[in-house]
Design a protein around this motif. Sequence first.
Motif, PDB file in Angstrom:
ATOM      1  N   UNK A 266       3.108   7.480 -50.766  1.00 15.45           N
ATOM      2  CA  UNK A 266       2.499   8.003 -51.997  1.00 15.45           C
ATOM      3  C   UNK A 266       3.074   7.293 -53.225  1.00 15.45           C
ATOM      4  N   UNK A 267       4.393   7.071 -53.252  1.00 16.32           N
ATOM      5  CA  UNK A 267       4.997   6.356 -54.374  1.00 16.32           C
ATOM      6  C   UNK A 267       4.497   4.918 -54.432  1.00 16.32           C
ATOM      7  N   UNK A 268       4.381   4.280 -53.274  1.00 18.26           N
ATOM      8  CA  UNK A 268       3.845   2.914 -53.246  1.00 18.26           C
ATOM      9  C   UNK A 268       2.391   2.897 -53.728  1.00 18.26           C
ATOM     10  N   UNK A 269       1.595   3.857 -53.262  1.00 14.26           N
ATOM     11  CA  UNK A 269       0.195   3.922 -53.693  1.00 14.26           C
ATOM     12  C   UNK A 269       0.104   4.115 -55.199  1.00 14.26           C
ATOM     13  N   UNK A 270       1.004   4.915 -55.756  1.00 16.47           N
ATOM     14  CA  UNK A 270       1.009   5.099 -57.214  1.00 16.47           C
ATOM     15  C   UNK A 270       1.251   3.773 -57.913  1.00 16.47           C
ATOM     16  N   UNK A 271       2.284   3.053 -57.488  1.00 15.41           N
ATOM     17  CA  UNK A 271       2.594   1.792 -58.166  1.00 15.41           C
ATOM     18  C   UNK A 271       1.520   0.739 -57.918  1.00 15.41           C
ATOM     19  N   UNK A 272       0.870   0.786 -56.766  1.00 14.66           N
ATOM     20  CA  UNK A 272      -0.144  -0.241 -56.481  1.00 14.66           C
ATOM     21  C   UNK A 272      -1.427  -0.015 -57.272  1.00 14.66           C
ATOM     22  N   UNK A 273      -1.644   1.189 -57.773  1.00 16.79           N
ATOM     23  CA  UNK A 273      -2.854   1.464 -58.552  1.00 16.79           C
ATOM     24  C   UNK A 273      -2.579   1.550 -60.046  1.00 16.79           C
ATOM     25  N   UNK A 274      -1.339   1.327 -60.451  1.00 14.85           N
ATOM     26  CA  UNK A 274      -0.965   1.462 -61.853  1.00 14.85           C
ATOM     27  C   UNK A 274      -0.798   0.099 -62.503  1.00 14.85           C
ATOM     28  N   UNK A 275      -1.529  -0.110 -63.593  1.00 19.92           N
ATOM     29  CA  UNK A 275      -1.382  -1.308 -64.421  1.00 19.92           C
ATOM     30  C   UNK A 275      -0.598  -0.893 -65.653  1.00 19.92           C
ATOM     31  N   UNK A 276       0.321  -1.725 -66.086  1.00 19.21           N
ATOM     32  CA  UNK A 276       1.128  -1.399 -67.252  1.00 19.21           C
ATOM     33  C   UNK A 276       1.526  -2.659 -67.999  1.00 19.21           C
ATOM     34  N   UNK A 277       2.119  -2.436 -69.144  1.00 17.70           N
ATOM     35  CA  UNK A 277       2.650  -3.552 -69.924  1.00 17.70           C
ATOM     36  C   UNK A 277       4.166  -3.476 -69.863  1.00 17.70           C
ATOM     37  N   UNK A 278       4.767  -4.591 -69.520  1.00 18.02           N
ATOM     38  CA  UNK A 278       6.226  -4.653 -69.459  1.00 18.02           C
ATOM     39  C   UNK A 278       6.686  -5.854 -70.263  1.00 18.02           C
ATOM     40  N   UNK A 279       7.402  -5.588 -71.325  1.00 22.45           N
ATOM     41  CA  UNK A 279       7.957  -6.638 -72.190  1.00 22.45           C
ATOM     42  C   UNK A 279       6.864  -7.601 -72.656  1.00 22.45           C
ATOM     43  N   UNK A 280       5.704  -7.052 -73.019  1.00 22.11           N
ATOM     44  CA  UNK A 280       4.600  -7.854 -73.532  1.00 22.11           C
ATOM     45  C   UNK A 280       3.718  -8.487 -72.472  1.00 22.11           C
ATOM     46  N   UNK A 281       3.983  -8.225 -71.218  1.00 19.47           N
ATOM     47  CA  UNK A 281       3.208  -8.823 -70.123  1.00 19.47           C
ATOM     48  C   UNK A 281       2.480  -7.730 -69.343  1.00 19.47           C
TER      49      UNK A 281
ATOM     50  N   UNK B  65       0.890  -6.253 -66.087  1.00 20.48           N
ATOM     51  CA  UNK B  65       1.142  -6.457 -64.657  1.00 20.48           C
ATOM     52  C   UNK B  65       0.936  -5.148 -63.916  1.00 20.48           C
ATOM     53  N   UNK B  66       0.899  -5.246 -62.605  1.00 18.92           N
ATOM     54  CA  UNK B  66       0.832  -4.025 -61.801  1.00 18.92           C
ATOM     55  C   UNK B  66       2.245  -3.449 -61.693  1.00 18.92           C
ATOM     56  N   UNK B  67       2.292  -2.154 -61.505  1.00 18.66           N
ATOM     57  CA  UNK B  67       3.599  -1.511 -61.329  1.00 18.66           C
ATOM     58  C   UNK B  67       4.282  -2.016 -60.060  1.00 18.66           C
ATOM     59  N   UNK B  68       3.498  -2.384 -59.060  1.00 22.92           N
ATOM     60  CA  UNK B  68       4.076  -2.947 -57.833  1.00 22.92           C
ATOM     61  C   UNK B  68       4.786  -4.260 -58.137  1.00 22.92           C
ATOM     62  N   UNK B  69       4.137  -5.134 -58.939  1.00 24.36           N
ATOM     63  CA  UNK B  69       4.775  -6.398 -59.303  1.00 24.36           C
ATOM     64  C   UNK B  69       6.064  -6.155 -60.090  1.00 24.36           C
ATOM     65  N   UNK B  70       6.025  -5.176 -60.998  1.00 26.65           N
ATOM     66  CA  UNK B  70       7.215  -4.847 -61.764  1.00 26.65           C
ATOM     67  C   UNK B  70       8.328  -4.335 -60.848  1.00 26.65           C
ATOM     68  N   UNK B  71       7.956  -3.510 -59.889  1.00 24.24           N
ATOM     69  CA  UNK B  71       8.922  -2.989 -58.930  1.00 24.24           C
ATOM     70  C   UNK B  71       9.572  -4.126 -58.142  1.00 24.24           C
ATOM     71  N   UNK B  72       8.755  -5.041 -57.622  1.00 23.72           N
ATOM     72  CA  UNK B  72       9.289  -6.175 -56.856  1.00 23.72           C
ATOM     73  C   UNK B  72      10.141  -7.081 -57.737  1.00 23.72           C
ATOM     74  N   UNK B  73       9.722  -7.267 -58.976  1.00 16.77           N
ATOM     75  CA  UNK B  73      10.489  -8.115 -59.895  1.00 16.77           C
ATOM     76  C   UNK B  73      11.889  -7.533 -60.105  1.00 16.77           C
ATOM     77  N   UNK B  74      11.949  -6.215 -60.325  1.00 15.09           N
ATOM     78  CA  UNK B  74      13.266  -5.590 -60.495  1.00 15.09           C
ATOM     79  C   UNK B  74      14.103  -5.759 -59.231  1.00 15.09           C
ATOM     80  N   UNK B  75      13.513  -5.464 -58.084  1.00 17.73           N
ATOM     81  CA  UNK B  75      14.264  -5.553 -56.829  1.00 17.73           C
ATOM     82  C   UNK B  75      14.751  -6.973 -56.566  1.00 17.73           C
ATOM     83  N   UNK B  76      13.896  -7.967 -56.827  1.00 16.57           N
ATOM     84  CA  UNK B  76      14.273  -9.356 -56.568  1.00 16.57           C
ATOM     85  C   UNK B  76      15.442  -9.811 -57.435  1.00 16.57           C
ATOM     86  N   UNK B  77      15.520  -9.294 -58.657  1.00 17.94           N
ATOM     87  CA  UNK B  77      16.572  -9.769 -59.555  1.00 17.94           C
ATOM     88  C   UNK B  77      17.777  -8.831 -59.649  1.00 17.94           C
TER      89      UNK B  77
END
Length: 181
Positions: free
Chosen positions: A129-144, A146-158
Amino acid sequence: MKACIVFRGVIIAIAGLILNSCSEPDASQGDPQPSPPYNSASEADSPGREWVTRQVQVQIMHREVQVEQDQDSIDSIENLEQIYGNILSEAGVINVDGTDYSIVTKQSDWDIFREEWSDNERLNQLDQALYDFTSTTQLEHCGEDMSATDLSFRYLDTNYDRNKDENFYIEDIPAYLDCEN
């Protein structure tokens, strides 16, 4: 004949290993304790990747629902509750008061510690359910955008495995989402 003796020796050795692995544990070692379902960290290691992923996802949900008050995110939560049988509210991730939603961001405050969660089936549904939420959520992060899933992966990767303390992530993730680090 030699091959037959060697073969028997190998069979006996394998049987000994199998029987030894099935024996009762040594009482002096104590019974092994199962890990908690929320994948908490011990002093010896960092919080597990599942725990950190879950923390990022719920922080994104908090930001979108409580801070941004994004109606699409609220609609998404309502839809997920129907799909997964109120999993977010039963788990203690969200509290609903009429039309107001509050997100509980600290996993140790969730109800996943209840005995009925011990088989991890409901925890897996919560993670989905949490993954489904992030996969359907579009947001703005630092002016960019992106999908919440991409933001989640970006945080985890770094940032995954930067610290051995859950409190570090509880404080670091919101700062990351707010573009402070």
